[in-house]
Write a protein that holds these residues in place. Sequence first.
Motif, PDB file in Angstrom:
ATOM      1  N   GLN A  62       0.880  -1.563   0.395  1.00  9.48           N
ATOM      2  CA  GLN A  62       0.189  -0.447   0.385  1.00  9.48           C
ATOM      3  C   GLN A  62       0.785   1.226  -0.079  1.00  9.48           C
ATOM      4  N   GLU A 110       2.771   3.702  -1.561  1.00 13.38           N
ATOM      5  CA  GLU A 110       3.225   4.209  -3.021  1.00 13.38           C
ATOM      6  C   GLU A 110       4.622   5.443  -3.080  1.00 13.38           C
ATOM      7  N   ILE A 141       5.582   7.606  -4.556  1.00 14.47           N
ATOM      8  CA  ILE A 141       5.490   9.043  -6.146  1.00 14.47           C
ATOM      9  C   ILE A 141       5.982   9.787  -6.551  1.00 14.47           C
ATOM     10  N   THR A 166       6.291   9.282  -0.212  1.00 18.04           N
ATOM     11  CA  THR A 166       6.146   7.818  -0.291  1.00 18.04           C
ATOM     12  C   THR A 166       4.503   8.547   0.180  1.00 18.04           C
TER      13      THR A 166
END
Length: 296
Positions: free
Chosen positions: A23, A25, A27, A40
């Motif tokens: 979960q 992520e 970015i 993240t």
Amino acid sequence: MMAYTRLSILFLMLAFSVAVSAQREVIHEERSQYRNVLVTEFNGQRCMLFNIHRGDMNQTCIDLRNPQRLVFNYTKMSFAGLLLNPDPDNILVAGLGGGTIPMVMRELFPEATIDVLEVDQAVVNVAKEFFNYEEDQRHQVHVVDARVFIKRAGLQGRQYDYIVLDAFSGEYIPEHLLTLEFLQEVKTLLSDDGVVVANTFASSQLYDYESVTYQAAFGEFYNFKRAGSGNRIIIAMKSELPPQGELRQPARDLYERLLPYDINILEYPALLSTRPDWDESARVLTDQFSPANLLN
């Protein structure tokens, strides 16, 4: 049956860990000559961290639902220095991260001059793009080694009312920023009622050495720890520390202003201690003896 139960618990823990990782992520990733800077997002928080493959800890996190709220205890604790100097005009912050501390200082003291020191341009780039960090005429970031800037500022006779030393990551301490000579250079920058606030570790093999080094530079200092935080805050002054009992009134005066950041400063005076909880016979760290990262 017992072995089966333990195996089941381990499996569930592993499954949970994998789910959490899935979960989280990434970015953004910004590369520099020093490290990889990653951004993240997970569970409503955006975080900056370094070298995720090594398992480094978050440097900065913001709550996307309430960006004004400070996420980390140690960030909140760094404002305890306001109990000793509640209205600084000149502020120096060594270590930018996502820019949380200087941005809160800008909101609290809009007329203050704020200098921020950050050695890595990549960190500055990420702070501005992903963490709402902004400069203005009174608030500037300098891409420079903190010790170089502080040495030059001392030679120029510059003075600061509030100095935050936060140039540490979760596992790395720049050795040249943790020596007696460096702290003496920091001390020369302090105004008569100036305060130094240093973010460091609540426990490590370095603890005794670091403590006696601050003691050698400043004499008595306030040691600030909170349950649930792996950090401690060292608060020192060039002048004599005010008695602990005198900090309750500044806490009451600051309470309403700091509450939007989730800082309950009323709790802080009782948690400050000048009692040494370290081995005072430990060797002082100097430019000639500074094995800080080995000790940590």
